[in-house]
Design an enzyme around this catalytic site. Structure first.
Site, PDB file in Angstrom:
ATOM      1  CD  GLU A   1      -1.430   2.246   2.128  1.00  0.00           C
ATOM      2  OE1 GLU A   1      -1.920   3.373   1.943  1.00  0.00           O
ATOM      3  OE2 GLU A   1      -0.516   2.032   2.940  1.00  0.00           O
TER       4      GLU A   1
ATOM      5  CE1 TYR B   1     -12.398   2.645   1.777  1.00  0.00           C
ATOM      6  CE2 TYR B   1     -14.779   2.685   2.039  1.00  0.00           C
ATOM      7  CZ  TYR B   1     -13.655   2.987   1.301  1.00  0.00           C
ATOM      8  OH  TYR B   1     -13.775   3.616   0.087  1.00  0.00           O
ATOM      9  CG  LEU B   2     -15.139  -4.332   9.134  1.00  0.00           C
ATOM     10  CD1 LEU B   2     -14.709  -3.623  10.413  1.00  0.00           C
ATOM     11  CD2 LEU B   2     -16.583  -4.823   9.241  1.00  0.00           C
ATOM     12  CD  GLN B   3     -10.970  -5.901   2.337  1.00  0.00           C
ATOM     13  OE1 GLN B   3      -9.897  -6.055   1.776  1.00  0.00           O
ATOM     14  NE2 GLN B   3     -12.122  -6.170   1.746  1.00  0.00           N
ATOM     15  CG  ASP B   4      -7.610  -2.275   6.473  1.00  0.00           C
ATOM     16  OD1 ASP B   4      -6.786  -1.582   7.058  1.00  0.00           O
ATOM     17  OD2 ASP B   4      -8.710  -1.837   6.070  1.00  0.00           O
ATOM     18  CD  GLN B   5      -9.320  -0.227  10.413  1.00  0.00           C
ATOM     19  OE1 GLN B   5      -9.189   0.009  11.602  1.00  0.00           O
ATOM     20  NE2 GLN B   5      -8.547   0.301   9.501  1.00  0.00           N
TER      21      GLN B   5
ATOM     22  CG  HIS C   1      -5.362   0.168   2.781  1.00  0.00           C
ATOM     23  ND1 HIS C   1      -5.625   0.884   1.632  1.00  0.00           N
ATOM     24  CD2 HIS C   1      -4.859   1.064   3.668  1.00  0.00           C
ATOM     25  CE1 HIS C   1      -5.288   2.150   1.816  1.00  0.00           C
ATOM     26  NE2 HIS C   1      -4.817   2.289   3.034  1.00  0.00           N
TER      27      HIS C   1
ATOM     28  CD  GLN D   1      -5.308   1.628  11.424  1.00  0.00           C
ATOM     29  OE1 GLN D   1      -4.253   2.102  11.032  1.00  0.00           O
ATOM     30  NE2 GLN D   1      -6.314   1.357  10.606  1.00  0.00           N
TER      31      GLN D   1
END
Length: 338
Positions: free
Chosen positions: A10, A282-286, A307, A100
């Site tokens: 990324e 946007y949730l997946q990598d979190q 990401h 984060q």
């Protein structure tokens, strides 16, 4: 000492934040070179410095090279100490991205913590407050910790000045599976404006209606904030399902028509609605870091982002966990942590 090329994958600030969090969690020191080497303006910005300062503060870490514009630093972690902390970005840099960096380490600490973070709460290239509140933290709570987040003041680009308060009651992380999102319950689109013409909100909502035509008129609402919170504009789209709430967003920018901003965000939401996946883009990598620290778990998601690929490489390198990716018969992607 782990050596990381910050221009790979990324190539942005995510590499720095994930490395710091993983270092605190695993005790592995690291050196990172070519920080944000994949960006037009490489090197650390103010929000990245604040994120690393936060990691140093909670983790008793030593960090050399921690200055705005720096392209290389070395981070040596100490032990995580819970408590009350106040971090101020000083610009519209994201409060969510600072959070984060330290959230998962404090979720696994031995006592509660309270964080006050000042900066941007609604700005481009970062999760807005509502994503943290409605999407991410409720899922992390299923893993054991008790988490709450409060928005005390909005902060838009370029002024910033926002303020969030986060309370963390830690717990060992249990493995969970997030496969089915369940039945659709409600959708809502809010156009926030502060210190700018109110008709911008109406233009954004009208454009969003054309894409999300199945949502009722009452789902679209303007919100006027105090002028001193601005100038700023944010478009927030929430799709509430039985097991997850997805939030898509767009942020006003000079030179970008309100209709274009809204159409882009609405198309992202429409793409998520057309998929059966649990986690949006946007949730997946979190979810990768907490799932890895729990020792396992699984979730379905939409197309795997750059990401996520970058985060997987880092998590595997620091923690030794393995990730498996496969495509389901319904067209979503299954991510499993072993």
């Amino acid at each position: 000492m782990i050596t990381i090329d910050g221009s790979e994958g990324e190539g942005g600030g995510q590499v720095l934040r994930y490395s710091a969090a993983l270092s605190l969690l695993t005790g592995e020191a690291f050196t990172i070179r070519k920080i944000r080497g994949g960006r037009a303006k490489p090197g650390m910005m103010r929000q990245h410095v604040t994120a690393l300062e936060a990691a140093c503060a909670i983790g008793g870490a030593e960090c050399s090279g921690l200055t705005v514009g720096a392209s290389e630093l070395t981070f040596r972690p100490g032990s995580v100490t819970p408590g009350e902390y106040h971090f101020a970005v000083g610009t519209a840099g994201s409060t969510g991205l600072v959070l984060q960096t330290v959230l998962v380490p404090l979720m696994l600490a031995d006592a509660p913590s309270r964080l006050v973070i000042e900066g941007g709460t609604h700005a481009m290239a970062a999760p807005p407050f509502e994503f943290l509140q409605k999407t991410l933290l409720p899922i992390l709570e299923r893993m054991g910790p008790k988490l709450s987040i409060t928005l005390e003041r909005h902060g838009f680009y370029p002024r910033g000045g926002g303020r969030i308060v986060v309370d963390i009651d830690p717990s060992p992380l249990r493995q969970i599976e997030c496969i089915e999102r369940g039945a659709f319950k409600a959708g809502k689109v809010e156009a926030l404006v502060a210190g700018i013409p109110f008709d911008i909100a109406d233009r954004e909502l009208n454009a969003a209606r054309k894409v999300l035509a199945e949502w009722p008129d009452e789902a679209f609402a303007p919100m006027k904030l105090p002028a001193e919170n601005g100038p700023g504009n944010a478009l927030l789209m929430k799709a509430e399902f039985e097991h997850v709430t997805e939030v898509m967003s767009g942020f006003g920018k000079l030179g970008v028509p309100a209709e274009r901003l809204s159409k882009t965000a609405a198309k992202r939401m429409a793409g998520y609605l057309a998929s059966p996946a649990f986690a949006g883009p946007y949730l997946q990598d979190q979810l990768l870091l907490p799932f890895a620290m729990a020792g396992g778990g699984a979730f379905t998601t939409v197309k795997i982002s750059e990401h996520t690929k970058t985060a997987v490489t880092l998590v595997e390198r620091f923690s030794g966990r393995d990730f498996r990716f496969s495509e389901t018969s319904e067209g979503s992607h299954l991510v499993e942590v072993s």
